[in-house]
Design an enzyme around this catalytic site. Structure first.
Site, PDB file in Angstrom:
ATOM      1  N   TYR A 142       0.562  -1.191  -0.250  1.00 29.74           N
ATOM      2  CA  TYR A 142      -0.386   0.164   0.085  1.00 29.74           C
ATOM      3  C   TYR A 142       0.839   1.172   0.169  1.00 29.74           C
ATOM      4  O   TYR A 142       0.211   2.610  -0.643  1.00 29.74           O
ATOM      5  CB  TYR A 142      -0.896  -0.024   0.801  1.00 29.74           C
ATOM      6  CG  TYR A 142      -2.612  -0.407   0.775  1.00 29.74           C
ATOM      7  CD1 TYR A 142      -1.964  -2.355   0.793  1.00 29.74           C
ATOM      8  CD2 TYR A 142      -3.525  -0.062   1.119  1.00 29.74           C
ATOM      9  CE1 TYR A 142      -3.326  -3.124   0.454  1.00 29.74           C
ATOM     10  CE2 TYR A 142      -4.427  -0.608   1.421  1.00 29.74           C
ATOM     11  CZ  TYR A 142      -4.841  -2.282   0.678  1.00 29.74           C
ATOM     12  OH  TYR A 142      -5.687  -2.849   0.616  1.00 29.74           O
ATOM     13  N   LYS A 192       4.142 -15.161   2.549  1.00 29.35           N
ATOM     14  CA  LYS A 192       4.666 -16.122   1.117  1.00 29.35           C
ATOM     15  C   LYS A 192       5.798 -16.669   1.484  1.00 29.35           C
ATOM     16  O   LYS A 192       6.133 -15.901  -0.021  1.00 29.35           O
ATOM     17  CB  LYS A 192       3.370 -15.170   0.059  1.00 29.35           C
ATOM     18  CG  LYS A 192       3.435 -15.815  -1.072  1.00 29.35           C
ATOM     19  CD  LYS A 192       2.587 -17.239  -1.233  1.00 29.35           C
ATOM     20  CE  LYS A 192       2.511 -17.900  -2.415  1.00 29.35           C
ATOM     21  NZ  LYS A 192       2.172 -19.150  -2.411  1.00 29.35           N
ATOM     22  N   ASP A 224      -2.116 -18.365   1.111  1.00 35.61           N
ATOM     23  CA  ASP A 224      -2.580 -19.336   0.230  1.00 35.61           C
ATOM     24  C   ASP A 224      -3.389 -20.543   1.333  1.00 35.61           C
ATOM     25  O   ASP A 224      -4.530 -20.338   0.535  1.00 35.61           O
ATOM     26  CB  ASP A 224      -2.418 -19.379  -1.006  1.00 35.61           C
ATOM     27  CG  ASP A 224      -0.365 -20.735  -1.152  1.00 35.61           C
ATOM     28  OD1 ASP A 224      -0.313 -20.099  -0.086  1.00 35.61           O
ATOM     29  OD2 ASP A 224      -0.498 -20.678  -1.812  1.00 35.61           O
ATOM     30  N   ASP A 248      -5.686  -7.467   4.257  1.00 40.63           N
ATOM     31  CA  ASP A 248      -6.894  -7.120   3.870  1.00 40.63           C
ATOM     32  C   ASP A 248      -7.899  -7.821   3.408  1.00 40.63           C
ATOM     33  O   ASP A 248      -9.263  -8.592   3.277  1.00 40.63           O
ATOM     34  CB  ASP A 248      -6.647  -6.056   2.881  1.00 40.63           C
ATOM     35  CG  ASP A 248      -8.037  -5.466   1.798  1.00 40.63           C
ATOM     36  OD1 ASP A 248      -9.192  -4.602   2.634  1.00 40.63           O
ATOM     37  OD2 ASP A 248      -7.252  -4.795   1.186  1.00 40.63           O
ATOM     38  N   ASP A 252     -11.544  -9.819   4.772  1.00 42.79           N
ATOM     39  CA  ASP A 252     -13.036  -9.470   3.885  1.00 42.79           C
ATOM     40  C   ASP A 252     -13.534 -11.067   4.027  1.00 42.79           C
ATOM     41  O   ASP A 252     -14.555 -11.672   4.025  1.00 42.79           O
ATOM     42  CB  ASP A 252     -12.935  -9.422   2.050  1.00 42.79           C
ATOM     43  CG  ASP A 252     -13.224  -7.097   2.592  1.00 42.79           C
ATOM     44  OD1 ASP A 252     -12.916  -7.259   3.426  1.00 42.79           O
ATOM     45  OD2 ASP A 252     -13.819  -7.224   1.591  1.00 42.79           O
TER      46      ASP A 252
HETATM   47  C1  IPM Z   1     -10.718  -1.820   4.470  1.00 43.70           C
HETATM   48  C2  IPM Z   1     -10.821  -1.132   3.347  1.00 43.70           C
HETATM   49  C3  IPM Z   1      -9.231   0.071   2.500  1.00 43.70           C
HETATM   50  C4  IPM Z   1      -8.160  -1.032   2.256  1.00 43.70           C
HETATM   51  C5  IPM Z   1      -9.903   0.991   1.001  1.00 43.70           C
HETATM   52  C6  IPM Z   1     -11.142   1.097   1.293  1.00 43.70           C
HETATM   53  C7  IPM Z   1      -7.997   0.979   1.578  1.00 43.70           C
HETATM   54  O1  IPM Z   1     -10.688  -2.345   2.360  1.00 43.70           O
HETATM   55  O2  IPM Z   1     -10.084  -0.403   5.477  1.00 43.70           O
HETATM   56  O3  IPM Z   1     -10.166  -2.793   4.107  1.00 43.70           O
HETATM   57  O4  IPM Z   1      -7.778  -1.609   1.246  1.00 43.70           O
HETATM   58  O5  IPM Z   1      -6.894  -0.546   3.696  1.00 43.70           O
HETATM   59 MG    MG Z   2     -11.138  -4.838   2.705  1.00 46.68          MG
END
Ligand code: IPM
Ligand code: MG
Length: 359
Positions: A142, A192, A224, A248, A252
């Site tokens: 990032y 990784k 993975d 990240d 999710d």
């Molecule tokens: C998160 C989001 C952010 C990230 C985006 C919106 C930049 O996906 O906080 O997980 O990737 O960190």
């Molecule tokens: Mg995210």
């Protein structure tokens, strides 16, 4: 009795709706426990681009630096999504994380027994799942340099850089070990290392930190296979620590275990300031701005309430107050509260009312 200056960063999409409801809940908590919370609101993300041209106006950052606690909604939306745009709402989020030095993003994933049916994962896998993700937040892909796009002859070439220093890895892994001590004493370090040099450094430092804390078990897992194990054996994890982008993606994925992204809170923490004994921090739900339901009063505010609870606990040392919000959320769910993300028909306001009733 505690007095606290709380900065609200509502942002975009459903951000203002869920932050507004969280403020109502916090005002209720202040009244019940005899505290005085003072709120100010500042722009970040798309709304800040529209009003100031800057996704993180300097005044917003300055207000956060002075605040006792910061609560953020979400940033982004289709209005600002043009890939050719010079400024993007997400830059505001990255800039505030970096600006406040918030290197560790804590994302607890617990499966509420009442929400097992809301997850597509088989019920017997979900019982007792309690994972604390610690995502490195100010390094890796990032932020690495170079980051560029250039013409090479006929071709267009784009570059992002995945870089970490030993110290960046050490501080976040140390925090993971410290937090594991208060839990089930297992740290899974995800990398990784079979491919990436940065991961081999990560693993080396994790081993070094692990050696200094022998009461916590350290295991390494490739990202993975970690993605697979999160679905096949989620109960087998305690604390997971990993680099920015792996974290990240994996969080999710893990939100599916909890039934909905609308349930997951997060706390982003920086270094302890030796002068004040306080940590810079920001609290936000894991979910995004959900432009498809923004303005309709349908957003699930529970992740925001749980983020406010984390703020009370970690930022203001108000443990009973934090626990009161968490148990009110639990009881509202037990009584059947379901917003649309959980397959129900409750509105954002219904959810707030249900939680307030148990406070
Ligand atoms: C998160 C989001 C952010 C990230 C985006 C919106 C930049 O996906 O906080 O997980 O990737 O960190
Ligand atoms: Mg995210």
């Amino acid at each position: 009795m505690k007095t606290a200056n709380i900065v609200l960063l509502p942002g975009d999409g459903i951000g203002p709706e869920v932050v507004g409801e969280a403020r109502t809940v916090l005002e209720h908590v202040a009244k019940r426990f005899g505290h005085s919370f003072h709120f100010t609101s500042h722009p970040i993300g798309g709304i800040a681009i529209d009003t100031t041209g800057n996704p993180l106006p300097p005044e917003t950052l300055a207000a956060c630096e002075k605040a006792d606690a910061v609560l953020l909604g979400a940033v982004g939306g289709p209005k600002w999504d043009d890939p050719k745009a010079k400024v993007r709402p997400e830059q505001g989020l990255l800039a505030i994380r970096r600006g406040l030095g918030l290197f560790a993003n804590l994302r607890p994933v617990r499966v509420h027994p009442m929400l097992v049916a809301s997850s597509p994962v088989k019920a017997d896998r979900l019982e007792g799942v309690d994972i604390l993700f610690i995502r490195e937040l100010t390094g890796g892909l990032y932020f690495g340099k170079p980051r560029l796009r250039e013409k090479v002859g006929e071709r267009t070439r784009a570059v992002d850089t995945l870089e970490y220093t030993d110290e960046e890895v050490r501080r976040v892994v140390k925090l993971a070990f410290r937090l594991a001590l208060g839990r089930r004493k297992l740290v899974t370090s995800v990398d990784k290392a079979n491919v990436l040099e940065s991961s081999r450094l990560w693993r080396e430092i994790a081993n070094e930190v692990g050696a200094s804390e022998p009461s916590v078990k350290l295991e390494h897992q490739l990202v993975d296979s970690c993605a697979m194990r999160l679905i096949t054996a989620p109960r087998s994890f305690d604390v997971i620590v990993t680099e920015n982008m792996f974290g990240d993606i994996l969080t999710d994925e893990a939100s599916v275990l909890a039934g909905s992204m609308g349930m997951l809170p997060s706390a982003s923490l920086g270094d302890l300031d030796p002068r004040t004994g306080k940590r810079k921090a920001l609290y936000e739900p894991v979910h995004g701005s959900a432009p498809d339901i923004a303005g309709k009063g349908l957003a699930n505010p529970l992740a925001m309430f749980l983020s406010a609870a984390l703020m009370l606990r970690h930022g203001l040392a108000l443990e009973s107050e934090a626990a009161a919000i968490e148990s009110a959320v639990d009881r509202a769910l037990a009584e059947g509260l379901r917003t649309s993300d959980l397959g129900g028909t409750a509105t954002t306001r219904d959810a707030t009312d249900a939680v307030l009733q148990h406070l």
